[in-house]
Design an enzyme around this catalytic site. Structure first.
Site, short mmCIF file in Angstrom:
data_model
loop_
_atom_site.label_atom_id
_atom_site.label_comp_id
_atom_site.label_asym_id
_atom_site.label_seq_id
_atom_site.Cartn_x
_atom_site.Cartn_y
_atom_site.Cartn_z
N HIS A 65 0.53 -1.11 0.06
CA HIS A 65 -0.04 -0.29 0.31
C HIS A 65 1.08 1.10 -0.12
O HIS A 65 1.94 1.41 0.66
CB HIS A 65 -0.91 0.12 1.50
CG HIS A 65 -1.69 1.07 1.77
ND1 HIS A 65 -1.64 2.48 1.94
CD2 HIS A 65 -3.46 0.70 0.63
CE1 HIS A 65 -2.44 2.65 1.98
NE2 HIS A 65 -3.80 1.87 1.71
N ASP A 89 2.85 -5.14 8.20
CA ASP A 89 1.71 -3.71 7.88
C ASP A 89 0.12 -4.72 8.00
O ASP A 89 -0.24 -5.59 7.05
CB ASP A 89 1.47 -3.20 6.85
CG ASP A 89 -0.02 -2.46 5.93
OD1 ASP A 89 -0.35 -2.77 7.31
OD2 ASP A 89 0.71 -1.29 5.19
N GLN A 94 -4.74 -5.37 7.18
CA GLN A 94 -5.75 -6.40 6.52
C GLN A 94 -5.72 -7.44 6.86
O GLN A 94 -6.21 -8.53 6.68
CB GLN A 94 -5.30 -6.50 4.88
CG GLN A 94 -5.67 -5.11 4.12
CD GLN A 94 -7.31 -4.74 3.68
OE1 GLN A 94 -8.33 -5.17 4.46
NE2 GLN A 94 -7.20 -3.33 3.71
N LYS A 136 -10.61 -1.01 9.68
CA LYS A 136 -10.96 -1.82 9.25
C LYS A 136 -11.19 -3.47 9.92
O LYS A 136 -11.17 -4.62 9.88
CB LYS A 136 -9.05 -2.34 8.64
CG LYS A 136 -9.07 -1.84 7.20
CD LYS A 136 -7.95 -1.61 6.80
CE LYS A 136 -7.75 0.24 5.66
NZ LYS A 136 -8.15 0.67 5.22
N CYS A 172 -4.57 2.17 -4.06
CA CYS A 172 -4.13 3.37 -3.10
C CYS A 172 -2.24 1.98 -3.63
O CYS A 172 -1.30 1.90 -2.39
CB CYS A 172 -3.37 3.33 -1.51
SG CYS A 172 -4.65 5.06 -1.64
N1 PLP Z 1 -1.90 -0.55 4.71
C1 PLP Z 1 -2.82 -1.45 3.54
C2 PLP Z 1 -3.21 -3.15 3.26
C3 PLP Z 1 -4.68 -0.06 3.79
O1 PLP Z 1 -5.11 -1.58 3.10
C4 PLP Z 1 -4.45 0.80 4.50
C5 PLP Z 1 -5.45 1.07 3.88
O2 PLP Z 1 -6.63 0.85 2.61
C6 PLP Z 1 -3.04 0.68 5.21
C7 PLP Z 1 -2.09 0.06 4.68
C8 PLP Z 1 -3.77 2.60 5.22
O3 PLP Z 1 -4.48 2.38 6.70
P1 PLP Z 1 -5.21 3.46 6.85
O4 PLP Z 1 -5.65 4.65 6.20
O5 PLP Z 1 -6.33 3.27 8.20
O6 PLP Z 1 -3.65 4.09 8.21
#
Ligand code: PLP
Length: 415
Positions: free
Chosen positions: A132, A209, A212, A235, A373
């Protein structure tokens, strides 16, 4: 995928009873039934989470810490109690939980406070091709400043990580590794245990990370062996704008502050300031107390259903949904890795993902369209965007059928 051992017995799985706990699911959209399939973007919230947030503001709200009056004590107890609850979820000490606005802020914290002071010209930060943007850009920012480089491991045609390709990129210049646990765009579940073992053998710190994964896969942080794990409450059936960094205490104790302000200090004078201990050193300013309380309630809720039960239901829906989509002419699934979470990402020959998403919305089907993203990943697959249907525990067969029917209608309209 086992639920964390916390002593609560998961209830027998009754999907209608689960759905009844999410008031928004009966909301009419475009005048009809809602099929909410945008869970990788954010999940909906059960009554117990809504009640916890409401209850915090009704009965506990004040500012936290340095409490001398009753309400301030209640707010502090609620906020720090949430830290205890979240720490229990990850089997860590409360000092190993830093509250953040979510995954993005947690990754930035590690990039700026942990990695930046250690990074030298020529060093490499190893990522994967399915990260992401929030697990790419913070590393790029510190790398650019220090003359270091971000390197991304290849992704195979089915969306799995090319593990041999990743291993081949490990070398003496690799100073840090960051990897997404479950890909938001493909659903791929990465072999993080294997990756962490390879990194440990070389003494390279690893960040996972978990944006998800937290609502789908049990994470025992010490058993996982990572140095850092990041997640977002929203999430995982919790509130937006809240999350945490789970980190080894030895790292947090050695990390300098990155945001200055109230609560993160021990003493302040105009000549010099000294810092509070971790995790407070990283939590400058008035925190999101209701966010913490809501996240703790969300984890209680997940536990009451059972993470293994949730994972099994979502997997069943993934199998059924994938079969339904396979029957739609001109639809190509992007991401078919053997180890895959509850995401169905696809393109269609009849039109752009954006147009398809717009038509699906007319039939009450909420999906996400775009690059999610993950622009480098879209480039890898040679597509500008995909349509992404992502599942949560409250989804049912009817949602999948509504999606498939709307896709057939979209195909006819765009043909
Ligand atoms: N990493 C992953 C795999 C994500 O799916 C997301 C959000 O869609 C993020 C990071 C960023 O999360 P946040 O916007 O809640 O900080």
């Amino acid at each position: 995928m086992n639920a964390p051992a916390t002593g609560l017995t998961p209830a027998a799985f009754d999907l209608d009873a689960i759905r009844a706990q999410f008031p928004i699911l009966i909301e009419k959209v475009r005048g009809g039934r809602l099929a909410y399939l945008d869970n990788a973007a954010t999940t909906q919230k059960p009554e117990s989470v809504l009640a916890a947030i409401d209850g915090y503001y009704r009965h506990q709200n004040s500012n936290v810490h340095r409490a001398v009056h009753d309400l301030a004590e209640r707010a502090t107890t609620a906020y720090e109690g949430a830290r205890d609850r979240i720490a229990r979820w990850f089997t860590v000490a409360r000092e190993e939980i830093v509250f953040t606005r979510g995954t993005t802020e947690a990754i930035n914290l590690v990039a700026y406070s942990f990695l930046r002071p250690r990074l030298k010209p020529g060093d490499e930060i190893l990522l994967t091709g399915m990260e992401h943007h929030s697990n790419i850009v913070p590393w790029q920012l510190v790398a650019a400043e220090k003359g270091a480089k971000v390197v991304a491991a290849p992704v195979l045609d089915d969306g799995a990580l090319d593990f041999d390709g990743w291993t081949a990129l490990l070398n003496e210049r690799t100073k840090f590794i960051a990897v997404v646990h479950v890909s938001n765009s493909l659903g791929t579940v990465n072999p993080v245990e294997k990756m962490i073992a390879a990194a440990k053998a070389r003494g390279i710190p690893v960040l996972v990370d978990g944006a998800q994964s937290v609502a789908h896969i049990a994470v025992d942080f010490p058993a996982l062996g990572a140095d850092f794990f990041t997640c977002s409450a929203h999430k995982a059936y919790g509130p937006t704008g809240f999350g945490c960094l789970v980190a080894k205490r030895e790292h947090l104790d050695a990390m300098p502050p990155w945001h200055g302000g109230g609560d993160m200090i021990r003493t302040v004078s105009f000549e010099e300031s000294t810092w509070n201990e971790a995790p407070y050193r990283f939590e400058a300013g008035t925190p999101d107390m209701a966010g913490a309380v809501g996240f703790a309630a969300a984890l209680d809720w997940i536990e009451s259903v059972g993470l293994d039960v949730i994972a099994a239901h979502e997997h069943q829906l993934l199998v059924e949904g994938t079969a339904l989509l396979a029957e739609i002419p001109g639809l190509r699934m992007i991401g078919t890795a053997a180890n895959k979470g509850s995401v169905m990402s696809f393109v269609m020959t009849v039109g752009h993902a954006q147009d398809i998403g717009t038509i699906l919305d007319q039939y009450g089907v909420a999906v996400r369209t775009g690059h999610h993203c993950t622009m480098p990943l879209m480039a890898r697959f040679g597509v500008p965007a995909t349509v992404r249907a992502s599942l949560a525990v409250y989804n049912n067969r009817e949602d999948l059928e509504q999606l498939a029917t709307a896709l057939i209608k979209a195909s006819r309209m765009l043909a």
